[in-house]
Design a protein around this motif. Sequence first.
Motif, PDB file in Angstrom:
ATOM      1  N   PRO A  14     -25.990 -24.231 -15.757  1.00  0.00           N
ATOM      2  CA  PRO A  14     -26.408 -23.912 -14.373  1.00  0.00           C
ATOM      3  C   PRO A  14     -28.004 -23.638 -14.470  1.00  0.00           C
ATOM      4  CG  PRO A  14     -24.450 -22.755 -15.016  1.00  0.00           C
ATOM      5  CD  PRO A  14     -24.786 -23.379 -16.199  1.00  0.00           C
ATOM      6  N   GLU A  15     -28.234 -23.053 -15.460  1.00  0.00           N
ATOM      7  CA  GLU A  15     -29.866 -22.864 -15.567  1.00  0.00           C
ATOM      8  C   GLU A  15     -30.506 -23.958 -15.913  1.00  0.00           C
ATOM      9  OE1 GLU A  15     -32.797 -20.592 -18.895  1.00  0.00           O
ATOM     10  OE2 GLU A  15     -30.402 -19.501 -18.590  1.00  0.00           O
ATOM     11  N   LEU A  16     -30.240 -24.676 -16.531  1.00  0.00           N
ATOM     12  CA  LEU A  16     -31.256 -25.813 -16.619  1.00  0.00           C
ATOM     13  C   LEU A  16     -30.959 -26.826 -15.446  1.00  0.00           C
ATOM     14  CD1 LEU A  16     -30.018 -26.929 -20.344  1.00  0.00           C
ATOM     15  CD2 LEU A  16     -32.375 -26.289 -19.620  1.00  0.00           C
ATOM     16  N   LEU A  17     -29.839 -26.864 -14.727  1.00  0.00           N
ATOM     17  CA  LEU A  17     -29.701 -27.749 -13.726  1.00  0.00           C
ATOM     18  C   LEU A  17     -30.694 -27.217 -12.510  1.00  0.00           C
ATOM     19  CD1 LEU A  17     -28.353 -30.374 -12.232  1.00  0.00           C
ATOM     20  CD2 LEU A  17     -26.386 -28.524 -11.496  1.00  0.00           C
ATOM     21  N   LYS A  18     -30.771 -25.888 -12.427  1.00  0.00           N
ATOM     22  CA  LYS A  18     -31.395 -25.215 -11.491  1.00  0.00           C
ATOM     23  C   LYS A  18     -33.199 -25.411 -11.553  1.00  0.00           C
ATOM     24  CE  LYS A  18     -31.028 -22.711  -7.916  1.00  0.00           C
ATOM     25  NZ  LYS A  18     -31.096 -22.873  -6.569  1.00  0.00           N
ATOM     26  N   GLN A  19     -33.451 -25.388 -13.110  1.00  0.00           N
ATOM     27  CA  GLN A  19     -34.684 -25.514 -13.383  1.00  0.00           C
ATOM     28  C   GLN A  19     -35.152 -27.078 -12.879  1.00  0.00           C
ATOM     29  OE1 GLN A  19     -34.575 -24.563 -17.563  1.00  0.00           O
ATOM     30  NE2 GLN A  19     -36.228 -23.328 -17.229  1.00  0.00           N
ATOM     31  N   ILE A  20     -34.393 -27.896 -12.956  1.00  0.00           N
ATOM     32  CA  ILE A  20     -34.692 -29.382 -12.900  1.00  0.00           C
ATOM     33  C   ILE A  20     -34.786 -29.706 -11.272  1.00  0.00           C
ATOM     34  CG2 ILE A  20     -33.887 -31.707 -13.082  1.00  0.00           C
ATOM     35  CD1 ILE A  20     -33.287 -31.224 -16.042  1.00  0.00           C
ATOM     36  N   ILE A  62     -22.236 -30.739 -12.848  1.00  0.00           N
ATOM     37  CA  ILE A  62     -22.187 -30.096 -14.267  1.00  0.00           C
ATOM     38  C   ILE A  62     -20.733 -30.958 -14.967  1.00  0.00           C
ATOM     39  CG2 ILE A  62     -21.725 -28.212 -15.916  1.00  0.00           C
ATOM     40  CD1 ILE A  62     -23.201 -26.615 -14.059  1.00  0.00           C
ATOM     41  N   VAL A  63     -21.358 -31.558 -15.947  1.00  0.00           N
ATOM     42  CA  VAL A  63     -19.882 -32.218 -16.528  1.00  0.00           C
ATOM     43  C   VAL A  63     -19.759 -31.640 -17.940  1.00  0.00           C
ATOM     44  CG1 VAL A  63     -19.035 -34.519 -17.261  1.00  0.00           C
ATOM     45  CG2 VAL A  63     -20.772 -34.426 -15.346  1.00  0.00           C
ATOM     46  N   THR A  64     -18.301 -31.051 -17.893  1.00  0.00           N
ATOM     47  CA  THR A  64     -18.208 -30.137 -19.124  1.00  0.00           C
ATOM     48  C   THR A  64     -17.581 -31.283 -20.147  1.00  0.00           C
ATOM     49  OG1 THR A  64     -15.922 -29.716 -18.346  1.00  0.00           O
ATOM     50  CG2 THR A  64     -17.606 -28.158 -17.768  1.00  0.00           C
ATOM     51  N   GLY A  65     -17.475 -30.641 -21.403  1.00  0.00           N
ATOM     52  CA  GLY A  65     -16.963 -31.355 -22.448  1.00  0.00           C
ATOM     53  C   GLY A  65     -15.482 -31.699 -22.584  1.00  0.00           C
ATOM     54  N   SER A  66     -15.121 -32.768 -22.425  1.00  0.00           N
ATOM     55  CA  SER A  66     -13.749 -33.262 -22.620  1.00  0.00           C
ATOM     56  C   SER A  66     -13.653 -34.712 -22.878  1.00  0.00           C
ATOM     57  CB  SER A  66     -12.886 -32.745 -21.452  1.00  0.00           C
ATOM     58  OG  SER A  66     -13.140 -33.724 -20.456  1.00  0.00           O
ATOM     59  N   HIS A  70     -24.455 -41.362  -5.382  1.00  0.00           N
ATOM     60  CA  HIS A  70     -24.868 -40.168  -4.350  1.00  0.00           C
ATOM     61  C   HIS A  70     -25.995 -39.247  -4.503  1.00  0.00           C
ATOM     62  CE1 HIS A  70     -20.745 -41.064  -2.769  1.00  0.00           C
ATOM     63  NE2 HIS A  70     -20.386 -41.062  -3.981  1.00  0.00           N
ATOM     64  N   LYS A  71     -26.928 -39.389  -5.432  1.00  0.00           N
ATOM     65  CA  LYS A  71     -28.141 -38.732  -5.513  1.00  0.00           C
ATOM     66  C   LYS A  71     -28.166 -37.363  -6.013  1.00  0.00           C
ATOM     67  CE  LYS A  71     -31.286 -42.187  -4.048  1.00  0.00           C
ATOM     68  NZ  LYS A  71     -31.432 -43.012  -4.919  1.00  0.00           N
ATOM     69  N   LEU A  72     -27.105 -37.123  -6.922  1.00  0.00           N
ATOM     70  CA  LEU A  72     -26.868 -35.691  -7.336  1.00  0.00           C
ATOM     71  C   LEU A  72     -27.376 -35.506  -8.856  1.00  0.00           C
ATOM     72  CD1 LEU A  72     -22.752 -35.800  -6.371  1.00  0.00           C
ATOM     73  CD2 LEU A  72     -24.675 -34.458  -5.421  1.00  0.00           C
ATOM     74  N   PRO A  73     -28.298 -34.470  -8.944  1.00  0.00           N
ATOM     75  CA  PRO A  73     -28.622 -34.254 -10.105  1.00  0.00           C
ATOM     76  C   PRO A  73     -27.524 -33.780 -10.980  1.00  0.00           C
ATOM     77  CG  PRO A  73     -29.530 -32.656  -8.743  1.00  0.00           C
ATOM     78  CD  PRO A  73     -28.768 -33.777  -7.852  1.00  0.00           C
ATOM     79  N   ALA A  74     -27.484 -34.033 -12.428  1.00  0.00           N
ATOM     80  CA  ALA A  74     -26.331 -33.790 -13.196  1.00  0.00           C
ATOM     81  C   ALA A  74     -26.714 -33.414 -14.787  1.00  0.00           C
ATOM     82  CB  ALA A  74     -25.245 -34.875 -13.267  1.00  0.00           C
ATOM     83  N   ILE A  75     -26.100 -32.568 -14.855  1.00  0.00           N
ATOM     84  CA  ILE A  75     -26.145 -31.894 -16.492  1.00  0.00           C
ATOM     85  C   ILE A  75     -24.756 -32.324 -17.275  1.00  0.00           C
ATOM     86  CG2 ILE A  75     -25.820 -29.823 -15.988  1.00  0.00           C
ATOM     87  CD1 ILE A  75     -27.672 -29.125 -18.485  1.00  0.00           C
ATOM     88  N   TYR A  76     -24.894 -32.958 -18.498  1.00  0.00           N
ATOM     89  CA  TYR A  76     -24.025 -33.378 -19.174  1.00  0.00           C
ATOM     90  C   TYR A  76     -23.796 -32.666 -20.515  1.00  0.00           C
ATOM     91  CZ  TYR A  76     -24.359 -37.119 -15.739  1.00  0.00           C
ATOM     92  OH  TYR A  76     -24.228 -37.844 -14.470  1.00  0.00           O
ATOM     93  N   SER A  77     -22.521 -32.761 -21.107  1.00  0.00           N
ATOM     94  CA  SER A  77     -22.306 -31.933 -22.292  1.00  0.00           C
ATOM     95  C   SER A  77     -22.725 -32.613 -23.723  1.00  0.00           C
ATOM     96  CB  SER A  77     -20.864 -31.442 -22.337  1.00  0.00           C
ATOM     97  OG  SER A  77     -19.916 -32.743 -22.361  1.00  0.00           O
ATOM     98  N   TYR A  93     -24.132 -39.513 -22.309  1.00  0.00           N
ATOM     99  CA  TYR A  93     -24.334 -39.644 -20.948  1.00  0.00           C
ATOM    100  C   TYR A  93     -25.755 -39.991 -20.470  1.00  0.00           C
ATOM    101  CZ  TYR A  93     -19.740 -37.065 -20.384  1.00  0.00           C
ATOM    102  OH  TYR A  93     -18.346 -36.681 -20.425  1.00  0.00           O
ATOM    103  N   VAL A  94     -26.660 -39.276 -21.273  1.00  0.00           N
ATOM    104  CA  VAL A  94     -28.112 -39.730 -20.757  1.00  0.00           C
ATOM    105  C   VAL A  94     -28.507 -40.869 -21.233  1.00  0.00           C
ATOM    106  CG1 VAL A  94     -30.372 -38.690 -21.021  1.00  0.00           C
ATOM    107  CG2 VAL A  94     -28.555 -37.207 -20.700  1.00  0.00           C
ATOM    108  N   THR A  95     -28.137 -41.322 -22.213  1.00  0.00           N
ATOM    109  CA  THR A  95     -28.543 -42.753 -22.772  1.00  0.00           C
ATOM    110  C   THR A  95     -27.926 -43.633 -21.955  1.00  0.00           C
ATOM    111  OG1 THR A  95     -26.997 -42.615 -24.451  1.00  0.00           O
ATOM    112  CG2 THR A  95     -29.093 -42.061 -25.212  1.00  0.00           C
ATOM    113  N   ASP A  96     -26.934 -43.233 -21.266  1.00  0.00           N
ATOM    114  CA  ASP A  96     -26.126 -44.274 -20.291  1.00  0.00           C
ATOM    115  C   ASP A  96     -26.829 -44.048 -18.851  1.00  0.00           C
ATOM    116  OD1 ASP A  96     -24.670 -45.214 -22.276  1.00  0.00           O
ATOM    117  OD2 ASP A  96     -23.047 -44.450 -21.740  1.00  0.00           O
ATOM    118  N   GLY A  97     -27.843 -43.308 -18.747  1.00  0.00           N
ATOM    119  CA  GLY A  97     -28.313 -43.198 -17.263  1.00  0.00           C
ATOM    120  C   GLY A  97     -28.187 -41.758 -16.664  1.00  0.00           C
ATOM    121  N   GLY A  98     -27.566 -40.983 -17.035  1.00  0.00           N
ATOM    122  CA  GLY A  98     -27.589 -39.504 -17.002  1.00  0.00           C
ATOM    123  C   GLY A  98     -28.870 -38.782 -16.879  1.00  0.00           C
TER     124      GLY A  98
END
Length: 180
Positions: free
Chosen positions: A6-12, A75-79, A96-103, A107-112
């Motif tokens: 949540p801290e990283l998401l809030k920074q971004i 926030i997408v948790t690990g599972s 939906h233009k939602l900033p997201a942080i992944y575990s 995810y990021v190499t796929d566009g997250g």
Amino acid sequence: MTAKWPELLKQIAPSVKRVAVIRDPAISAGLGQFAAIQSVAPSLGVEVIPINVRDPSEIERDIAAFARLPNGGLIVTGSALAAVHSGLIVTLAARHKLPAIYSARFYVTDGGLIAYGTEQLDEFRRAASYVDRILNGEKPADLPVQASTKYELVINLKTAKALGLEIPQTLLATADEVIE
């Protein structure tokens, strides 16, 4: 690590006031990760809403409903279930233009947008070392439990631009990888 999301998401995305946490409630890690996020959310001025991962239609419906109100993030948790539906989740976050942080990095190499998690290659190396020790006669019960020691921060600038977000230079400087 989970409390850092949540801290990283809030920074971004400083305007985020509501966070949907995509989790698998059937596993204890999903519940534990959600509890850790809930514990830090009030100090960041963020409301936390769980979204359970079960099937694609439920994920799509719940994210669309969450996105109807402004100032949201994911926030997408690990599972395993989140990983199975990773393409759908990344696509819905973009739609939906939602900033997201992944575990995890994939995810990021796929566009997250951003990922913060354990360095998976290191995890595999350490697992292989344990397999080697077991095959050479050590008893699994005698081996110590090891926690992750290497974490990685991966940021996708192309996704940030599409969301209209400016990534702070201090965060870019600490990233292990920046995808342009």
